[in-house]
Design a protein around this motif. Structure first.
Motif, PDB file in Angstrom:
ATOM      1  N   PHE A  72       0.851  -1.201   0.000  1.00  0.00           N
ATOM      2  CA  PHE A  72       0.000   0.000   0.000  1.00  0.00           C
ATOM      3  C   PHE A  72       0.885   1.249   0.000  1.00  0.00           C
ATOM      4  N   ARG A  73       0.630   2.168  -0.923  1.00  0.00           N
ATOM      5  CA  ARG A  73       1.429   3.398  -0.981  1.00  0.00           C
ATOM      6  C   ARG A  73       1.066   4.360   0.137  1.00  0.00           C
ATOM      7  N   ASN A  74      -0.181   4.251   0.648  1.00  0.00           N
ATOM      8  CA  ASN A  74      -0.645   5.133   1.716  1.00  0.00           C
ATOM      9  C   ASN A  74      -0.870   4.341   2.997  1.00  0.00           C
ATOM     10  N   GLN A  75      -0.853   5.045   4.125  1.00  0.00           N
ATOM     11  CA  GLN A  75      -1.289   4.437   5.375  1.00  0.00           C
ATOM     12  C   GLN A  75      -2.759   4.793   5.617  1.00  0.00           C
ATOM     13  N   ALA A  76      -3.422   3.978   6.430  1.00  0.00           N
ATOM     14  CA  ALA A  76      -4.836   4.188   6.744  1.00  0.00           C
ATOM     15  C   ALA A  76      -4.965   4.902   8.084  1.00  0.00           C
ATOM     16  N   VAL A  77      -5.850   5.891   8.148  1.00  0.00           N
ATOM     17  CA  VAL A  77      -6.193   6.493   9.439  1.00  0.00           C
ATOM     18  C   VAL A  77      -7.697   6.392   9.652  1.00  0.00           C
ATOM     19  N   GLY A 107      -1.520   1.596   9.667  1.00  0.00           N
ATOM     20  CA  GLY A 107      -2.324   2.771   9.938  1.00  0.00           C
ATOM     21  C   GLY A 107      -2.381   3.101  11.406  1.00  0.00           C
ATOM     22  N   GLU A 108      -3.162   4.115  11.731  1.00  0.00           N
ATOM     23  CA  GLU A 108      -3.378   4.503  13.126  1.00  0.00           C
ATOM     24  C   GLU A 108      -4.822   4.917  13.336  1.00  0.00           C
ATOM     25  N   LEU A 109      -5.288   4.650  14.553  1.00  0.00           N
ATOM     26  CA  LEU A 109      -6.626   5.045  14.975  1.00  0.00           C
ATOM     27  C   LEU A 109      -6.494   6.189  15.974  1.00  0.00           C
ATOM     28  N   PHE A 110      -7.376   7.183  15.844  1.00  0.00           N
ATOM     29  CA  PHE A 110      -7.325   8.357  16.717  1.00  0.00           C
ATOM     30  C   PHE A 110      -8.673   8.581  17.402  1.00  0.00           C
ATOM     31  N   LEU A 111      -8.597   9.235  18.578  1.00  0.00           N
ATOM     32  CA  LEU A 111      -9.785   9.716  19.270  1.00  0.00           C
ATOM     33  C   LEU A 111      -9.779  11.242  19.159  1.00  0.00           C
TER      34      LEU A 111
END
Lengths: 193, 193
Positions: B53-58, B133-137
């Protein structure tokens, strides 16, 4: 599915998208990569590369009598990174998902379980893949012999739910199926207190 | 990375695996599919198709003052299925993940948030992809105008955490990043009670 490179007589509706053509760009025993020419939701032309998964993914939160859960450690080739996860695997179209989950738990850990319950249905990575799966909770564990397949070099570890959550928070456990499954189960435990 | 089809002089170690050759089988703006010839952990020969994957997931759990969270609904092309999810998107290598998360929340929902915290690091689908990717609050939400991109046809919905969990349990919400993020947040809420 259309033949490789086939231009469809009429565009195929995919929700607000239209698919004008499709060709198989790559295939192996696990995935098929489809290159589509599309009209996007606003009508503008574009392309979409879809990674079709031949198998579904299953993951098992296996809980022992002391409340600890079983993690499997392995070096993930695609990531080139070591990863501690719940027992997971791929299930082909001819095998029911629950049977596949039983088989993966047995092969990877040696354990059988007397009680099974579905935790969640999953679409794993839906930006460009159609990978689907299910998460299960397994209790009533009975030990046996593990039989990992030749592509697997596995370690096992029993950990408390709180330890797994701490490792997720620290970024040490990062597999999305594992985070989804363990957090859903931990929520159930927390609400029962 | 090696050139397409290049046979490496020395096999490259990937944990207990060895990569003997690599070629680019397919590429577009979002992914690159790599076909590798490998030796598996037990030494037997095999192949591995890796989806890079060229991008990361958020993904963003955006919580309003009343405790409800914001979901985005859209028809997912790769699944050909409608999906309600937390706001998510792809972040390129030149953009910090938190900035990408802010941008995706703003573009998809119009909301800005004053307070941001990381919920988890993710590897999304590690059997054959390297998607991370990363998950945010996000809290302290302030409304503005949404600017979805041409590939998006989005609906918005405010729901309580309990409603999201009920929809996960019913199999109606199935996106793995959404389940991981909302269950981790719901666990925090349950433990604070």
């Amino acid at each position: 599915m259309n033949e490789p490179g086939e231009e469809t007589a009429e565009p195929i509706r995919i929700g607000p998208w239209r698919r004008r053509s499709r060709r198989v760009a790559y295939a192996n025993d696990w995935i098929e990569v489809l290159h589509d020419e599309v009209d996007r939701p606003d009508g503008s032309p574009g392309i979409y590369g879809v990674v079709h998964f031949r198998n579904q993914a299953v993951g098992v939160v296996a809980v022992g009598e002391d409340g600890r859960i079983l993690l499997v450690g392995q070096h993930r080739y695609a990531l080139d990174e070591y990863s501690w996860e719940i027992p997971e695997g791929g299930v082909g179209p001819d095998e029911p998902l629950l049977e596949g989950a039983r088989r993966e738990l047995r092969e990877e850990t040696g354990y059988e379980a007397t009680d099974w319950r579905r935790l969640a249905r999953l679409t794993v990575s839906n930006s460009v893949t159609d990978e689907r799966g299910e998460l299960f909770l397994a209790t009533g564990l009975v030990a046996g012999d593990a039989h990992p397949d030749p592509s697997e070099d596995l370690a096992l570890r029993w950990v408390t739910v709180d330890e797994v959550i701490a490792e997720i928070d620290a970024g040490e456990i990062h597999d999305a199926m594992t985070i989804a499954a363990v957090c859903r189960y931990a929520l159930e435990v927390a609400r029962a207190r």
